[in-house]
Design an enzyme around this catalytic site. Structure first.
Site, PDB file in Angstrom:
ATOM      1  N   TYR A  56       0.682  -1.324   0.158  1.00 54.85           N
ATOM      2  CA  TYR A  56      -0.092  -0.058  -0.061  1.00 54.85           C
ATOM      3  C   TYR A  56       0.808   1.308  -0.039  1.00 54.85           C
ATOM      4  CZ  TYR A  56      -4.077  -2.794   0.273  1.00 54.85           C
ATOM      5  OH  TYR A  56      -5.134  -3.716  -0.114  1.00 54.85           O
ATOM      6  N   ASN A  92     -12.528   2.433  -5.736  1.00 58.26           N
ATOM      7  CA  ASN A  92     -11.336   2.887  -5.862  1.00 58.26           C
ATOM      8  C   ASN A  92     -10.605   3.562  -4.637  1.00 58.26           C
ATOM      9  OD1 ASN A  92     -11.452   1.617  -8.310  1.00 58.26           O
ATOM     10  ND2 ASN A  92     -11.694   3.884  -9.387  1.00 58.26           N
ATOM     11  N   HIS A 109     -14.490   1.558  -0.437  1.00 57.35           N
ATOM     12  CA  HIS A 109     -13.479   0.248  -0.131  1.00 57.35           C
ATOM     13  C   HIS A 109     -12.401   1.089   0.700  1.00 57.35           C
ATOM     14  CE1 HIS A 109     -14.961  -2.851  -3.082  1.00 57.35           C
ATOM     15  NE2 HIS A 109     -15.765  -2.796  -1.918  1.00 57.35           N
ATOM     16  N   CYS A 117      -5.888   3.712  13.055  1.00 53.50           N
ATOM     17  CA  CYS A 117      -4.891   3.232  14.225  1.00 53.50           C
ATOM     18  C   CYS A 117      -5.654   2.125  15.094  1.00 53.50           C
ATOM     19  CB  CYS A 117      -4.747   4.548  15.311  1.00 53.50           C
ATOM     20  SG  CYS A 117      -3.951   4.142  16.626  1.00 53.50           S
ATOM     21  N   CYS A 136       0.684   7.220  15.759  1.00 46.75           N
ATOM     22  CA  CYS A 136      -0.723   7.557  15.456  1.00 46.75           C
ATOM     23  C   CYS A 136      -0.739   9.193  15.788  1.00 46.75           C
ATOM     24  CB  CYS A 136      -1.851   6.768  16.235  1.00 46.75           C
ATOM     25  SG  CYS A 136      -3.384   7.638  16.494  1.00 46.75           S
ATOM     26  N   THR A 177     -15.650  -1.243 -14.207  1.00 44.28           N
ATOM     27  CA  THR A 177     -15.677  -2.161 -13.060  1.00 44.28           C
ATOM     28  C   THR A 177     -16.000  -3.574 -13.542  1.00 44.28           C
ATOM     29  OG1 THR A 177     -16.344  -2.974 -10.642  1.00 44.28           O
ATOM     30  CG2 THR A 177     -17.867  -1.981 -12.236  1.00 44.28           C
ATOM     31  N   LEU A 203     -14.850  -1.089 -20.701  1.00 41.31           N
ATOM     32  CA  LEU A 203     -14.080  -1.502 -21.796  1.00 41.31           C
ATOM     33  C   LEU A 203     -14.547  -2.894 -22.413  1.00 41.31           C
ATOM     34  CD1 LEU A 203     -11.551  -0.284 -23.168  1.00 41.31           C
ATOM     35  CD2 LEU A 203     -10.034  -1.776 -21.864  1.00 41.31           C
TER      36      LEU A 203
END
Ligand code: BV8
Length: 229
Positions: A56, A92, A109, A117, A136, A177, A203
């Site tokens: 991430y 996203n 999401h 934290c 934090c 999606t 697409l």
């Protein structure tokens, strides 16, 4: 597009593809070189926190290298001009909708630029690298901040708000999606149940294409401005 009052828009990774943000289910089925089970589950985080935090951190760092594309900007124009109800629900975790001008926006999401934290439960804006175990900003505990991202097996955010919008919308539009992940993949059926018209801009045909009244195939950067403007 003119007379319809209430709109719900669902977006997925495909709307950010032309900005250079990789989608998830590409030809090799890997998420940016990782297997989803290895990086997007609480079990993965418990098993190998460094791998997950680094995955991430890399995606967060990449946000600085990408820009909103015409599809994001078109939704920003829609948001500014639309007099009826509008909710843009994105799967996203990037910030391209915000940078494209969207305001009536919900990240179901989570977001790369947010931290959670686990010591005090606070969610807070986050830049930088979680792998460095930063303190934090709320409780100062170190090493307890995780990505504020909804992993598989975790409950998506603000589902009541989403369900209320779906039950009241006249038009449901799905953009970029694959329809592979629930509960988002089921939104089109909920919208239809309440009588909404349904439009897919994608697409390729998605797993849920059969549920849409109309599907337009093509790149979001072309289809979304054509629909909005
Ligand atoms: C939940 C954040 C219940 C991470 C994501 C076992 C245990 C628990 C749950 C389950 C289970 N089995 C099944 C489930 C349900 C599970 C699920 O659906 N699994 C699937 C795989 C079957 N769902 C969940 O776990 C969800 N939670 O069910 O909780 C619960 C209830 C009560 C209490 C507690 C829990 C949570 C799912 C969220 C997972 N997190 N993302 C991260 O980003 O790292 S999911 C991730 O994939 C994305 O966020 C997105 O939502 C999802 C789908 O990806 P897409 O956005 O669609 O992208 P994809 O690459 O797939 O497709 C891109 C599309 O764009 C393609 O169609 C392509 O053609 C198109 N495209 C490409 N380029 C363009 C384009 N279109 C237009 N223009 C272009 N240029």
């Amino acid at each position: 597009m003119s007379e319809i009052c209430n709109i719900v828009v669902l977006t997925g990774a495909g709307i950010s593809a032309e900005s250079g943000v990789p989608t998830f289910r590409g030809p090799d089925g890997l998420w940016e070189g990782q297997r989803v089970e290895d990086v997007a589950t609480p079990e993965a985080f418990a098993r190998d926190p460094d791998l997950v935090l680094d995955f991430y951190d890399q995606r967060r760092a990449n946000l600085g290298k990408v820009e909103p594309n015409p599809a994001h900007h078109a939704l920003g124009r829609l948001d500014a001009a639309w007099q009826g109800e509008l909710l843009i629900v994105t799967q996203n975790v990037d910030d391209l909708h915000e940078r494209g001008g969207a305001k009536r926006l919900l990240h179901m999401h989570g977001e790369l630029k947010s931290g959670w934290c686990l010591a005090c439960g606070a969610r807070h804006p986050f830049e930088g690298k979680m792998a460095q175990r930063p303190p934090c900003p709320v409780c100062s505990a170190s090493g307890h901040v995780r990505p504020d991202i909804v992993w598989f097996g975790e409950m998506p955010y603000r589902m009541e708000e989403i369900d209320a919008a779906l039950s009241a919308c006249d038009l449901f539009v799905s953009i970029g999606t694959s329809g592979a992940v629930y509960p988002a993949a089921g939104f089109v059926q909920t919208a239809r149940h309440y009588g909404a018209r349904t439009l897919e801009l994608n697409l390729d045909p998605s797993e849920g294409s059969i549920f849409f009244e109309e599907s337009r195939m093509g790149r979001a950067g072309d289809l979304v401005p054509a629909w909005v403007d």
